[in-house]
Design an enzyme around this catalytic site. Sequence first.
Site, PDB file in Angstrom:
ATOM      1  N   GLU A   1      22.816   2.494  75.919  1.00 27.62           N
ATOM      2  CA  GLU A   1      21.732   3.319  75.363  1.00 27.62           C
ATOM      3  C   GLU A   1      21.112   4.207  76.434  1.00 27.62           C
ATOM      4  OE1 GLU A   1      20.898   3.841  72.343  1.00 27.62           O
ATOM      5  OE2 GLU A   1      21.748   2.185  71.203  1.00 27.62           O
TER       6      GLU A   1
ATOM      7  N   ARG B   1      -0.474  -5.120  53.395  1.00 30.64           N
ATOM      8  CA  ARG B   1      -0.505  -3.647  53.473  1.00 30.64           C
ATOM      9  C   ARG B   1      -0.783  -3.118  54.874  1.00 30.64           C
ATOM     10  NH1 ARG B   1      -3.585  -2.171  47.733  1.00 30.64           N
ATOM     11  NH2 ARG B   1      -1.901  -2.960  46.396  1.00 30.64           N
TER      12      ARG B   1
ATOM     13  N   HIS C   1      26.570  -4.233  69.822  1.00 27.65           N
ATOM     14  CA  HIS C   1      25.991  -2.922  69.526  1.00 27.65           C
ATOM     15  C   HIS C   1      26.332  -1.902  70.609  1.00 27.65           C
ATOM     16  CE1 HIS C   1      23.199   0.066  67.991  1.00 27.65           C
ATOM     17  NE2 HIS C   1      22.673   0.161  69.204  1.00 27.65           N
TER      18      HIS C   1
ATOM     19  N   HIS D   1      25.813   6.842  67.080  1.00 25.22           N
ATOM     20  CA  HIS D   1      25.442   5.727  66.213  1.00 25.22           C
ATOM     21  C   HIS D   1      26.020   5.823  64.800  1.00 25.22           C
ATOM     22  CE1 HIS D   1      22.780   4.842  69.494  1.00 25.22           C
ATOM     23  NE2 HIS D   1      22.275   3.808  68.883  1.00 25.22           N
TER      24      HIS D   1
ATOM     25  N   LYS E   1      13.016   8.780  76.129  1.00 21.34           N
ATOM     26  CA  LYS E   1      12.945   8.531  74.692  1.00 21.34           C
ATOM     27  C   LYS E   1      11.530   8.731  74.162  1.00 21.34           C
ATOM     28  CE  LYS E   1      13.777   5.466  70.855  1.00 21.34           C
ATOM     29  NZ  LYS E   1      14.481   4.304  70.277  1.00 21.34           N
TER      30      LYS E   1
ATOM     31  N   HIS F   1      27.412   2.300  63.817  1.00 19.09           N
ATOM     32  CA  HIS F   1      26.887   1.440  62.751  1.00 19.09           C
ATOM     33  C   HIS F   1      27.983   1.070  61.751  1.00 19.09           C
ATOM     34  CE1 HIS F   1      22.422   2.744  63.417  1.00 19.09           C
ATOM     35  NE2 HIS F   1      22.877   1.934  64.347  1.00 19.09           N
TER      36      HIS F   1
ATOM     37  N   ASN G   1      20.347   9.352  67.759  1.00 23.01           N
ATOM     38  CA  ASN G   1      21.406   8.713  66.979  1.00 23.01           C
ATOM     39  C   ASN G   1      22.801   9.094  67.464  1.00 23.01           C
ATOM     40  OD1 ASN G   1      19.326   9.221  64.157  1.00 23.01           O
ATOM     41  ND2 ASN G   1      19.777   7.241  65.056  1.00 23.01           N
TER      42      ASN G   1
ATOM     43  N   GLU H   1      10.713  11.851  62.592  1.00 26.03           N
ATOM     44  CA  GLU H   1      12.031  12.428  62.363  1.00 26.03           C
ATOM     45  C   GLU H   1      11.992  13.516  61.288  1.00 26.03           C
ATOM     46  OE1 GLU H   1      15.805  10.057  61.340  1.00 26.03           O
ATOM     47  OE2 GLU H   1      15.494   9.628  63.456  1.00 26.03           O
TER      48      GLU H   1
END
Length: 365
Positions: free
Chosen positions: A174, A110, A254, A238, A216, A242, A235, A226
């Site tokens: 990126e 956890r 990528h 992306h 970023k 993706h 994004n 978000e």
Amino acid sequence: MEKERKRKSDSLYSFGKYFVLEERLPSLFKTNQRVVVITDTNVEKLYGSKLPPFEVFSFPAGEHSKTRETKERLEDELLSRGFGRETLFIGLGGGVVTDLTGFLASTFCRGAPHILIPTTLLGMVDAAIGGKSGVNTPYGKNLIGTFYPPQEVLIDGAFLSSLPPKEMNNGIVEMIKVGLVRSEEFLAKMASSFDQWKEGDLSFLMDIIFEAASIKIGIVEEDPFEKKGLRRILNFGHTFAHAIEVANEYKVAHGEAVAIGILIACLISKRVGLLSNEHCVEIREIFDRYQIPLKLPHPLSPEEILPLLARDKKNQSNTPRLVLLEGIGTAASFNSVYCTEVRGHLLEEAIQFANEHFVEKTYVH
């Protein structure tokens, strides 16, 4: 050169050269805490012998290992050997490793502490920043995961010496992306510094990595989970990227997929009256300057791509929503949602555009 930046979540980002293997990891070994290194087979071969005598758990390198099955195997191995909540996990590797390590730590007993040490440019400027973790499924990328910020992110430029050009390209794309959505000034710096990148001066690289990462981090600080919408601008490019990666079984890198996704999003931005053709040409020229391969191994099929687009995490009611540009350095706000629905005819035009401009000429059906 070392630079530090602190997030509001108290996660500390350290930037420097030759300090992780030489100083930071040996200092952790001197503590009484149980430490486990999670990495992939490539990174283990390169750096395993240079680590303190921590216990190392590795998995086969590559995007195909970023799965629930890999996470489950690691969990079972750790539990069978008596590791518990007090364990400190260190994710040493690229984006697959840091994403998996964060997800593993977030659910192990956890919640266990973790530190991320990205060894790729993509990891340094993107994947290891922001506290997102997760795995892929057959239905899409990063669809299962958590927000779980690390205790520290250690960004050491010395790791860049082992990267092949394709891995460097992944990170460069990126960095271009973050300039496109947030900083015209930074994008101009990227556009004008190709010769310095070719020279590979580490001090220059660390300075520009620090700038990209700082942009970023600033976005993440404003919208860490978000919820507000701003973080969605990261994004950009992306949504299609993706889908391209999944449709091609991750045979398209990528960064290359994101570059193609960015150019598709630029086309759509132009079609809806947000972005000028001149800006679209300028963006394509930056990718060309950095010699980013913009190639698809075979045409995109609407029957395959459209369902993948519909499962993107930004979507509502299975309608694709894309981040678009209204200018260099400015993502379109759309009333602070920072993405907008894109429907049938535009999506079909975008797929046709990709097939006309990016499919390798040697492709034979």
